[in-house]
Design a protein around this motif. Structure first.
Motif, PDB file in Angstrom:
ATOM      1  N   LEU A  98       0.822  -1.201   0.000  1.00 62.73           N
ATOM      2  CA  LEU A  98       0.000   0.000   0.000  1.00 62.73           C
ATOM      3  C   LEU A  98       0.862   1.260   0.000  1.00 62.73           C
ATOM      4  O   LEU A  98       0.545   2.239  -0.681  1.00 62.73           O
ATOM      5  N   THR A  99       1.942   1.230   0.750  1.00 54.56           N
ATOM      6  CA  THR A  99       2.861   2.363   0.776  1.00 54.56           C
ATOM      7  C   THR A  99       3.466   2.570  -0.604  1.00 54.56           C
ATOM      8  O   THR A  99       3.553   3.702  -1.104  1.00 54.56           O
ATOM      9  N   HIS A 100       3.867   1.456  -1.238  1.00 53.15           N
ATOM     10  CA  HIS A 100       4.446   1.506  -2.585  1.00 53.15           C
ATOM     11  C   HIS A 100       3.434   2.091  -3.567  1.00 53.15           C
ATOM     12  O   HIS A 100       3.762   2.965  -4.367  1.00 53.15           O
ATOM     13  N   LEU A 101       2.200   1.649  -3.481  1.00 52.44           N
ATOM     14  CA  LEU A 101       1.157   2.166  -4.374  1.00 52.44           C
ATOM     15  C   LEU A 101       0.855   3.630  -4.091  1.00 52.44           C
ATOM     16  O   LEU A 101       0.628   4.415  -5.008  1.00 52.44           O
ATOM     17  N   ARG A 102       0.856   4.005  -2.811  1.00 56.32           N
ATOM     18  CA  ARG A 102       0.599   5.403  -2.458  1.00 56.32           C
ATOM     19  C   ARG A 102       1.685   6.304  -3.030  1.00 56.32           C
ATOM     20  O   ARG A 102       1.402   7.394  -3.527  1.00 56.32           O
ATOM     21  N   GLU A 103       2.941   5.854  -2.975  1.00 60.19           N
ATOM     22  CA  GLU A 103       4.046   6.644  -3.517  1.00 60.19           C
ATOM     23  C   GLU A 103       3.909   6.836  -5.023  1.00 60.19           C
ATOM     24  O   GLU A 103       4.323   7.846  -5.567  1.00 60.19           O
ATOM     25  N   MET A 104       3.326   5.868  -5.695  1.00 62.70           N
ATOM     26  CA  MET A 104       3.168   5.941  -7.145  1.00 62.70           C
ATOM     27  C   MET A 104       1.792   6.439  -7.554  1.00 62.70           C
ATOM     28  O   MET A 104       1.491   6.547  -8.738  1.00 62.70           O
ATOM     29  N   ALA A 105       0.941   6.737  -6.586  1.00 65.17           N
ATOM     30  CA  ALA A 105      -0.463   7.047  -6.862  1.00 65.17           C
ATOM     31  C   ALA A 105      -0.604   8.250  -7.777  1.00 65.17           C
ATOM     32  O   ALA A 105       0.086   9.244  -7.642  1.00 65.17           O
ATOM     33  N   VAL A 106      -1.531   8.078  -8.690  1.00 59.85           N
ATOM     34  CA  VAL A 106      -1.919   9.153  -9.590  1.00 59.85           C
ATOM     35  C   VAL A 106      -3.418   9.264  -9.473  1.00 59.85           C
ATOM     36  O   VAL A 106      -4.127   8.260  -9.569  1.00 59.85           O
ATOM     37  N   VAL A 107      -3.909  10.456  -9.260  1.00 61.64           N
ATOM     38  CA  VAL A 107      -5.351  10.648  -9.095  1.00 61.64           C
ATOM     39  C   VAL A 107      -6.000  10.572 -10.463  1.00 61.64           C
ATOM     40  O   VAL A 107      -5.647  11.298 -11.368  1.00 61.64           O
ATOM     41  N   ARG A 108      -6.942   9.642 -10.596  1.00 58.30           N
ATOM     42  CA  ARG A 108      -7.711   9.499 -11.832  1.00 58.30           C
ATOM     43  C   ARG A 108      -8.991  10.305 -11.688  1.00 58.30           C
ATOM     44  O   ARG A 108      -9.581  10.318 -10.621  1.00 58.30           O
ATOM     45  N   PRO A 109      -9.422  10.926 -12.778  1.00 58.37           N
ATOM     46  CA  PRO A 109     -10.719  11.621 -12.691  1.00 58.37           C
ATOM     47  C   PRO A 109     -11.836  10.621 -12.447  1.00 58.37           C
ATOM     48  O   PRO A 109     -11.800   9.513 -12.968  1.00 58.37           O
ATOM     49  N   SER A 110     -12.789  11.003 -11.621  1.00 58.36           N
ATOM     50  CA  SER A 110     -13.917  10.094 -11.344  1.00 58.36           C
ATOM     51  C   SER A 110     -14.790  10.005 -12.575  1.00 58.36           C
ATOM     52  O   SER A 110     -14.871  10.917 -13.374  1.00 58.36           O
ATOM     53  N   ARG A 111     -15.464   8.853 -12.690  1.00 57.89           N
ATOM     54  CA  ARG A 111     -16.277   8.606 -13.884  1.00 57.89           C
ATOM     55  C   ARG A 111     -17.716   8.866 -13.619  1.00 57.89           C
ATOM     56  O   ARG A 111     -18.294   8.716 -12.668  1.00 57.89           O
TER      57      ARG A 111
END
Length: 111
Positions: A98-111
């Motif tokens: 989860l930490t790894h994913l949070r560091e790479m997180a990109v906010v996607r526009p909601s659909r």
């Protein structure tokens, strides 16, 4: 001479030229590797959302999608191999993932 016959002769001439000079650069926009350490291919299927998330991570890191996917898989494998039998290892691995994913997180526009 027909258009298709002309294209065929042109392709044959290019093939002969390539055979005579196999190390000649034909396309500058393509990097070709032969052999190397990575010689096996893994095919993975994603749903649209999963692939979009992976592509967004790759864009954010300015890396190819396959490189990001390989990094995530190899990170998970090394974490599992490090402590496969510990009851707390699964929790630690989940937190690290989860930490790894949070560091790479990109906010996607909601659909």
């Amino acid at each position: 001479m027909s258009k298709s016959r002309n294209r065929l002769e042109q392709a044959l001439a290019e093939a002969a030229d390539i055979e005579e000079s196999p190390d000649r650069v034909v396309r500058t926009d393509v990097v070709t590797t032969r052999g190397g350490r990575r010689t096996r291919t893994l095919q993975v299927r994603f749903n649209e959302d999963g692939l979009a998330d992976l592509e967004a991570l790759a864009r954010a890191r300015d890396l190819p999608v396959s490189t990001v996917a390989r990094d995530i898989l190899l990170t998970q494998i090394s974490q599992i191999q490090a402590a496969p039998n510990s009851p707390l290892a699964a929790i630690d691995e989940a937190i690290e993932a989860l930490t790894h994913l949070r560091e790479m997180a990109v906010v996607r526009p909601s659909r």
